[in-house]
Design a protein around this motif. Sequence first.
Motif, PDB file in Angstrom:
ATOM      1  N   PRO A  97      61.415  26.514  67.273  1.00 10.57           N
ATOM      2  CA  PRO A  97      61.672  25.264  67.988  1.00 10.57           C
ATOM      3  C   PRO A  97      63.159  24.905  68.058  1.00 10.57           C
ATOM      4  O   PRO A  97      63.554  24.083  68.884  1.00 10.57           O
ATOM      5  N   GLN A  98      63.979  25.543  67.238  1.00 14.66           N
ATOM      6  CA  GLN A  98      65.414  25.272  67.218  1.00 14.66           C
ATOM      7  C   GLN A  98      66.217  26.293  68.019  1.00 14.66           C
ATOM      8  O   GLN A  98      67.427  26.186  68.109  1.00 14.66           O
ATOM      9  N   GLY A  99      65.534  27.309  68.555  1.00 20.95           N
ATOM     10  CA  GLY A  99      66.222  28.336  69.315  1.00 20.95           C
ATOM     11  C   GLY A  99      67.011  29.306  68.443  1.00 20.95           C
ATOM     12  O   GLY A  99      67.950  29.946  68.912  1.00 20.95           O
ATOM     13  N   VAL A 100      66.609  29.426  67.178  1.00 17.08           N
ATOM     14  CA  VAL A 100      67.273  30.365  66.285  1.00 17.08           C
ATOM     15  C   VAL A 100      66.853  31.785  66.667  1.00 17.08           C
ATOM     16  O   VAL A 100      65.672  32.070  66.798  1.00 17.08           O
ATOM     17  N   ALA A 101      67.832  32.644  66.837  1.00 24.35           N
ATOM     18  CA  ALA A 101      67.561  34.042  67.183  1.00 24.35           C
ATOM     19  C   ALA A 101      67.389  34.833  65.882  1.00 24.35           C
ATOM     20  O   ALA A 101      68.270  35.583  65.472  1.00 24.35           O
ATOM     21  N   ALA A 102      66.250  34.640  65.233  1.00 25.00           N
ATOM     22  CA  ALA A 102      66.010  35.230  63.913  1.00 25.00           C
ATOM     23  C   ALA A 102      66.155  36.742  63.932  1.00 25.00           C
ATOM     24  O   ALA A 102      66.768  37.328  63.028  1.00 25.00           O
ATOM     25  N   LYS A 103      65.615  37.411  64.924  1.00 28.96           N
ATOM     26  CA  LYS A 103      65.719  38.872  64.985  1.00 28.96           C
ATOM     27  C   LYS A 103      67.173  39.295  65.099  1.00 28.96           C
ATOM     28  O   LYS A 103      67.599  40.272  64.484  1.00 28.96           O
ATOM     29  N   ASP A 104      67.953  38.585  65.896  1.00 23.04           N
ATOM     30  CA  ASP A 104      69.367  38.930  66.034  1.00 23.04           C
ATOM     31  C   ASP A 104      70.111  38.726  64.715  1.00 23.04           C
ATOM     32  O   ASP A 104      70.982  39.521  64.361  1.00 23.04           O
ATOM     33  N   ILE A 105      69.756  37.687  63.988  1.00 20.12           N
ATOM     34  CA  ILE A 105      70.366  37.445  62.671  1.00 20.12           C
ATOM     35  C   ILE A 105      69.984  38.576  61.720  1.00 20.12           C
ATOM     36  O   ILE A 105      70.825  39.083  60.969  1.00 20.12           O
ATOM     37  N   ILE A 106      68.734  38.997  61.764  1.00 23.28           N
ATOM     38  CA  ILE A 106      68.292  40.104  60.910  1.00 23.28           C
ATOM     39  C   ILE A 106      69.061  41.378  61.256  1.00 23.28           C
ATOM     40  O   ILE A 106      69.486  42.113  60.368  1.00 23.28           O
ATOM     41  N   ARG A 107      69.300  41.629  62.539  1.00 22.56           N
ATOM     42  CA  ARG A 107      70.083  42.800  62.937  1.00 22.56           C
ATOM     43  C   ARG A 107      71.496  42.716  62.382  1.00 22.56           C
ATOM     44  O   ARG A 107      72.044  43.695  61.859  1.00 22.56           O
ATOM     45  N   VAL A 108      72.111  41.530  62.459  1.00 21.41           N
ATOM     46  CA  VAL A 108      73.448  41.334  61.893  1.00 21.41           C
ATOM     47  C   VAL A 108      73.430  41.642  60.397  1.00 21.41           C
ATOM     48  O   VAL A 108      74.306  42.342  59.878  1.00 21.41           O
ATOM     49  N   LEU A 109      72.409  41.138  59.710  1.00 21.33           N
ATOM     50  CA  LEU A 109      72.306  41.375  58.266  1.00 21.33           C
ATOM     51  C   LEU A 109      72.081  42.856  57.947  1.00 21.33           C
ATOM     52  O   LEU A 109      72.635  43.380  56.980  1.00 21.33           O
ATOM     53  N   GLN A 110      71.291  43.531  58.764  1.00 20.99           N
ATOM     54  CA  GLN A 110      71.085  44.971  58.574  1.00 20.99           C
ATOM     55  C   GLN A 110      72.409  45.719  58.746  1.00 20.99           C
ATOM     56  O   GLN A 110      72.742  46.609  57.968  1.00 20.99           O
ATOM     57  N   ASN A 111      73.179  45.342  59.760  1.00 19.88           N
ATOM     58  CA  ASN A 111      74.472  45.991  59.983  1.00 19.88           C
ATOM     59  C   ASN A 111      75.428  45.722  58.815  1.00 19.88           C
ATOM     60  O   ASN A 111      76.150  46.625  58.383  1.00 19.88           O
ATOM     61  N   LEU A 112      75.433  44.497  58.313  1.00 25.35           N
ATOM     62  CA  LEU A 112      76.276  44.180  57.156  1.00 25.35           C
ATOM     63  C   LEU A 112      75.817  44.960  55.927  1.00 25.35           C
ATOM     64  O   LEU A 112      76.644  45.416  55.130  1.00 25.35           O
ATOM     65  N   ALA A 113      74.506  45.116  55.777  1.00 26.99           N
ATOM     66  CA  ALA A 113      73.968  45.873  54.641  1.00 26.99           C
ATOM     67  C   ALA A 113      74.479  47.308  54.686  1.00 26.99           C
ATOM     68  O   ALA A 113      74.923  47.854  53.668  1.00 26.99           O
ATOM     69  N   VAL A 114      74.450  47.911  55.865  1.00 27.68           N
ATOM     70  CA  VAL A 114      74.923  49.289  56.005  1.00 27.68           C
ATOM     71  C   VAL A 114      76.420  49.359  55.711  1.00 27.68           C
ATOM     72  O   VAL A 114      76.881  50.243  54.984  1.00 27.68           O
ATOM     73  N   LYS A 115      77.199  48.411  56.242  1.00 34.02           N
ATOM     74  CA  LYS A 115      78.644  48.398  55.988  1.00 34.02           C
ATOM     75  C   LYS A 115      78.956  48.294  54.499  1.00 34.02           C
ATOM     76  O   LYS A 115      79.952  48.833  54.033  1.00 34.02           O
ATOM     77  N   LYS A 116      78.090  47.593  53.772  1.00 34.52           N
ATOM     78  CA  LYS A 116      78.332  47.393  52.335  1.00 34.52           C
ATOM     79  C   LYS A 116      77.623  48.433  51.471  1.00 34.52           C
ATOM     80  O   LYS A 116      77.582  48.313  50.262  1.00 34.52           O
ATOM     81  N   GLY A 117      77.054  49.445  52.128  1.00 34.39           N
ATOM     82  CA  GLY A 117      76.485  50.571  51.393  1.00 34.39           C
ATOM     83  C   GLY A 117      75.022  50.460  51.012  1.00 34.39           C
ATOM     84  O   GLY A 117      74.520  51.281  50.257  1.00 34.39           O
TER      85      GLY A 117
END
Length: 184
Positions: A97-117
């Motif tokens: 209802p707030q227009g949060v792009a949860a999947k896009d945030i999860i993708r960002v977090l996955q990319n950060l996870a990979v960058k941090k090993g």
Amino acid sequence: MTEEATEGKATSSHRRPIRVDPTFKHEVLSEPGGESLQQCFQCGTCTAGCIIAEYSDDYKGPRKIIRMAQLGLVDELLSSPELWFCATCYSCTEVCPQGVAAKDIIRVLQNLAVKKGYVPQGYQKIAENIMKTGWAQKTSKFKLKKREKQGLPPLPETNLEEVEKLMKVTGLDDIAEPKEEEED
């Protein structure tokens, strides 16, 4: 700047300290796809609409992942297998209802996870296979013979030099360490 917090659940009489980074949410917000992180007020509609959360006892849904990012639970979040359970169906984003792009945030977090090993073993294996063969999965000699018997054309040759260039440009070569394996 980091702060120490105490985890609420403990398996022994001692609680283990966890690292809290209050600046982590700003790192997420600065990445394309992470801009809506602060819009989430934790209503849970995303998790209610998540097909994986519905059928999994282990996955607590996008709501938990987003809350961990908001609180700055960096190591706990980025090392969590739950971060990789997402089916990429965007149901969470569609129902928010707030227009949060949860999947896009999860993708960002996955990319950060990979960058941090923090790379799940399965994804690392796929990267290794791509680097070694150009294919996500190794094709066994048995399958190749079966294709031939069924009259299917041979699989196309892979230009491994081009694959290597792509892996370097994307950074995938950093997580792929090809290992010599026995032929099937």
